[in-house]
Structures are given as C-alpha cells and as structure tokens.
Design an enzyme around this catalytic site. Structure first.
Site, short mmCIF file in Angstrom:
data_model
loop_
_atom_site.label_atom_id
_atom_site.label_comp_id
_atom_site.label_asym_id
_atom_site.label_seq_id
_atom_site.Cartn_x
_atom_site.Cartn_y
_atom_site.Cartn_z
N ALA A 196 0.69 -1.19 0.11
CA ALA A 196 -0.11 -0.26 0.67
C ALA A 196 1.35 1.42 -0.26
O ALA A 196 0.00 2.10 0.17
CB ALA A 196 -1.24 -0.04 1.33
N LYS A 197 2.28 0.87 -0.16
CA LYS A 197 3.20 2.82 0.56
C LYS A 197 2.87 3.02 1.23
O LYS A 197 2.48 4.66 0.68
CB LYS A 197 3.51 2.96 -1.16
N ARG A 198 2.67 3.24 2.17
CA ARG A 198 1.64 4.08 3.56
C ARG A 198 2.69 4.92 3.55
O ARG A 198 3.67 4.82 3.61
CB ARG A 198 0.65 3.73 4.31
#
Lengths: 315, 315
Positions: free
Chosen positions: B110-112
C-alpha cells in the site's frame, strides 16, 4: 477573457474561483479520530466497525454542514477511514459525496504513490470529481519518492478529468528533514522535488496563473515557506500545520502571492474538534459542537484575512 | 534453541520459518488488473463496482488456491482494489482473510506514509495479522519520504503485533532515480534510507538474524542489489521486478545471504496472468488459468532454486 488553452474544468482555475467566491483560503481537514468525536456520536469503547463508520460519516456530515458556503475546500484524511476497515472506506465515499453536494472542493489526503500501471490504478480510482472516478476527489496528495515517471499517471489523469495533484515537497513534522533536507548538488532534496513540481505547474497553467499541480509545504517552517513560494511561483501551495500543529497566520503569510491567491491553508483538529479546545469548551457543550466548528472556521478565516494577503480576496 | 529475547511472533522469524517450510522465497503479487482477468470472470465492459469487486475477489481466491502450500507469501496491491471504490476494499479484506486461511503470509503493498497520529491510524488499521488489525496484513510497505518520525508508528505497531514493515529504498521503475539517486554527503538518497532501515533492523533482530523491518529493493538494478544487500545485512529484502518487469533469477541472486535467506522475490503479472503469456497461452485455455498460475509459480521457484542461494533452502 478565458484563454482558449485553458479548459473550464482546469483544477487550478476551479480552485481560484472557489477561493475567490468564499474570499478565503481555508481548507478544513476531515481527520475523524474515533477517540475525539463529540460525546453522543459513538458509544464509549464501541469496537463494531459498522457503528464506528456510521459515527464517522455522521460527524463529517456535521462538519460539512457547518462549513458549507464558508470555506472553499475540505481535506478528508484517508487514514482515519482506512483504520476502521472496509466499512470506513464506505464512509469515506459517503463523505466525499456529501462534500461535493455541499459545493466544497475535495482534496483527498491519501499520499499515494506507486509505479506504472499501479500508479494509474490509484489515479484512475481516486482522482477526478463527481462520476469521473470511483471515489470522486477533486484533488489528491501524492508522494514523490518513486520519481517522475511514478507521478506522470497522476498528472495525466488530473489533466483528463479536471483534477489536481498536490505533491509532498516539505512536510510539517519535526523529523521531516531526515531525507527531505539532504543536500545534493547544492540544493536540499525537497528543492529538487519543488523544481519538478514547478516545471509541471508551468506546463499546465490556467488563466489564474497556476497549474493543475501543487505542493504540500509545511507551515512549521516559515523560512522555507518563503523559499518554496519563490521556487514554485506557478504552483498552488497546500499548507498544513495551521493551529494544532503550531503555525499561525503570520507563519503562513509567505505562502501567498500578493493578490491573495496561491496558497490554501489546512486546519484539522483546531476546527473539527473545536468543542474540546481549552478556549472553546466552556462555551460549547457537546451537543453544540457544530457551532464550535463554525466559529473556529470563521476565526481562522478572519486571522488569515488580517495577517496575510488573503485579505485582498475580500471585495 | 529460541533465544528468550525473540518472541515467537517476531515477523522476521515468522517469515524465515515460512520460507524454510516452503523451501523457496517466492511472493505472488495479487495485482488484479480488471482488463487482464481470465475470460468468464467479468462480463466484458462491465462497470458495476459490485460485480467488478466480486470478480476480483473470485480471481484472487483462485490464485490463492493455486499457490497455497507452494509459496510462503502473497502481496496484494491495494491500488487495484481501491480503483473499484469501497466495494473493492471489501474484496481486499476478503482476499486477505482467504490468504491467511490458506496459511500464506500477507504483505499488503500500500506504500503508505504520513505523520504523527495519521501514521498511527494507518499502522493501526492495516498492519497486524489476524484480528490484531482491521485489515489483517502481516506486513505493510511504507514510503520513507516523510522521515524517521513518520516511520516510528509503523515500527511500534509492527513490534506490538508481530507484524513487519518494508520500507521503499530503491524502486524498480526507470525513473526511480530522479530523487532516490541524488547524492548527498557522498551517498545517494536511497543509501541514506538504507542506513536508517539497517539500524532499525539491527535493533529488532530475531533468531533468524533479521529484524522486523525490511526494504523494497528493485531487481532491475542488479549492481545496486548487491550494494544494498551489503548495506542492510540484517534486513529482509523484498525484491519486485522479477519476470514481467525484466529481472530474472541471476539478477536477483545478489539479494540473498549464502544460507538462502534474507530475500523474498515478487512476481505479479508473470504468475497471476500466466494464462496470457506467449509461452503459456497455447497450452492453457481460459478455463485452466489456475493451472497456468501454478505452473508459473513452480517455474519461478525452480529458477530461483537453480540460480540463487535459495537452492540451499531445499533439504
């Protein structure tokens, strides 16, 4: 007076029009921390995601009702909806729809970023007003770490749909400098990002003098705010950190052009949870929390009008 | 033989155990592009988000059934679920549950990344196996641009729940170097990020010799992969870019320690859409797409066993 090169749905122009129509640059951040909701919205200790999601949706609807017609935009923070689970994401969709129905621009603060077809999927789903995207946000915050080709799909989608993109340039947290402030070729990393943003903004100018791409620039670094305004003359600056995070109107003044445009200033907790502020809570019982929201928004509008070029927006 | 300092739910150890149990380091990326689903799962041109979400959930369930017991982990890509809208997010939750039920580790891609309480909200909702979080991912990919204090909440949540964090260090896209390769104090930015990751990995070591924090390191840069393996000896490396993105087993070999641990290698399209690969499509009609998935996974496993230290995992 509209130049033929600028379509009516150009995001920079839409933002300028809305800021002018409301005569202020305030963005209300929708950060619905479950633990901070006004009493009565969520049973204490409730862990049911459906009830949590309903409470968050009702709270955000209440904030929207309180600030509609007053401010140009809201900024829902995706994290507080994702935290609840899928039910929270349904609430986010409802909140975006409610804000659009209320005539507010929606900047979805999701800080997405990925490569190739994945970036295209994020852009396609999240970015674009009304029915042009599944979520319906007018603009989206995006993280630049993955480089220019990771940002291109967001730019293309924004251009096609009348949407906007705000790239993280300089963030307001105390540790934000760890990588952003590293100096390469005589400039900090965040200035390299700023250079990319300015080039893209200049390439997508509307009649307002700004492009469809903007920058997130923290207000807790006022010196850097002036520097970044100078480095990105054609980019809208989204300035977080007003209020609860410590910045005031004087700190954000450098983000504006002399005509009062060019910057929008976000406050989240200081407005949406105003009922709990030490300077408000004696006057506002929990059931009047929406009045507190409205008063806090008006107070911020007046502060910015008094101490920044945003005062020139008032005719 | 378990050291008292390493709790049984240490993510690095859980990953090592699962990689050893399957004798391979393959991660199957669940990137359900709507336009690439096998014929019959989604009516052509269907725009109904409920039907799209059901198709994506059914497809991912089919992939999970095909690779369960074979590979250690799957990596759902959040973007392809978000793209559909809230209905897609419900499908994501179902897919995570299905993968957990099948004994697969789940790395949610999700590369948050955000600051303070917002980062805590992302971590709290997304990161943590089973019922410890709303979504139930064992590990989460995270973007480092916002600095160390933006990453701390992810580390704390991971530590508390037996979860893992993979920080983007060097990405596999051609434009990834625009900011990652800027040289500051004699080192590219991605090496500064790598240094931070290594310090955190060393501070959270399990009995396997790796910490609970890992790094995403693109396979299309084999020279840099060796460099990053050396720079982060205690970090698990998540290596994307195998297969469709151009990397092969020889390109990823440098990511492994000599005992075959330390790296997991992701392939998405090359496995999940194997039925459409030029070298597969003559043998696999659409209704046998799951057999193609399984064969492609086995082929990748054999390739990595033959040309990397992962061969030493086979007893």
């Amino acid at each position: 007076m509209t130049a033929p090169s600028a379509p009516v749905n150009h995001f920079g122009d839409r933002l300028a029009e809305t800021v002018r129509a409301r005569s202020n640059p305030v963005v209300v951040g929708l950060d619905p921390h479950l633990g901070s909701l006004p009493a009565g919205l969520l049973p204490h200790g409730c862990r049911d995601p459906r009830i949590q999601a309903d409470a968050v949706a009702a709270f955000c609807q209440g904030v929207i009702d309180a600030v509609a017609g007053l401010v140009p935009a809201v900024k829902p923070q995706s994290a507080f909806f994702e935290q609840i689970g899928p039910e929270g994401m349904s609430a986010l969709r409802q909140v975006i729809q409610a804000a659009a129905d209320a005539g507010l621009l929606i900047i979805l603060d999701a800080k997405r970023g990925d490569i190739g077809s994945t970036a295209s999927a994020y852009a396609s789903g999240l970015l674009g007003p009304g029915a042009t995207s599944a979520w319906g946000a007018d603009a989206l915050t995006v993280n630049p770490y993955l480089g220019g080709d990771s940002l291109d799909p967001f730019m293309e989608t924004a251009r096609d749909r009348g949407g906007g993109v705000f790239i993280l340039v300089k963030t307001s947290n105390t540790g934000g400098g760890l990588f952003q402030d590293l100096v390469a070729d005589g400039l900090p990393v965040y200035r390299h990002v700023a250079r990319w943003v300015e080039a893209q903004a200049e390439a997508t100018l509307g009649t307002c003098g700004f492009g469809i791409i903007g920058a997130v620039t923290g207000a807790t670094w006022p010196g850097q705010l002036a520097e970044l305004r100078g480095a990105m003359p054609h980019a809208w600056l989204l300035v977080p950190g007003y209020g609860a995070q410590g910045g005031g109107a004087r700190e954000v003044a450098a983000a504006f052009h002399s005509n009062g445009l060019g910057a929008i200033v976000n406050s989240s907790r200081g407005i949406i949870f105003a009922h709990a502020r030490p300077d408000y809570r004696d006057r506002y019982p929990p059931d009047r929390w929406q009045d507190a929201v409205r008063e806090a928004a008006v107070e911020m509008i007046e502060d910015l009008r008094s101490h920044t070029a945003a005062g020139r927006l008032v005719s």
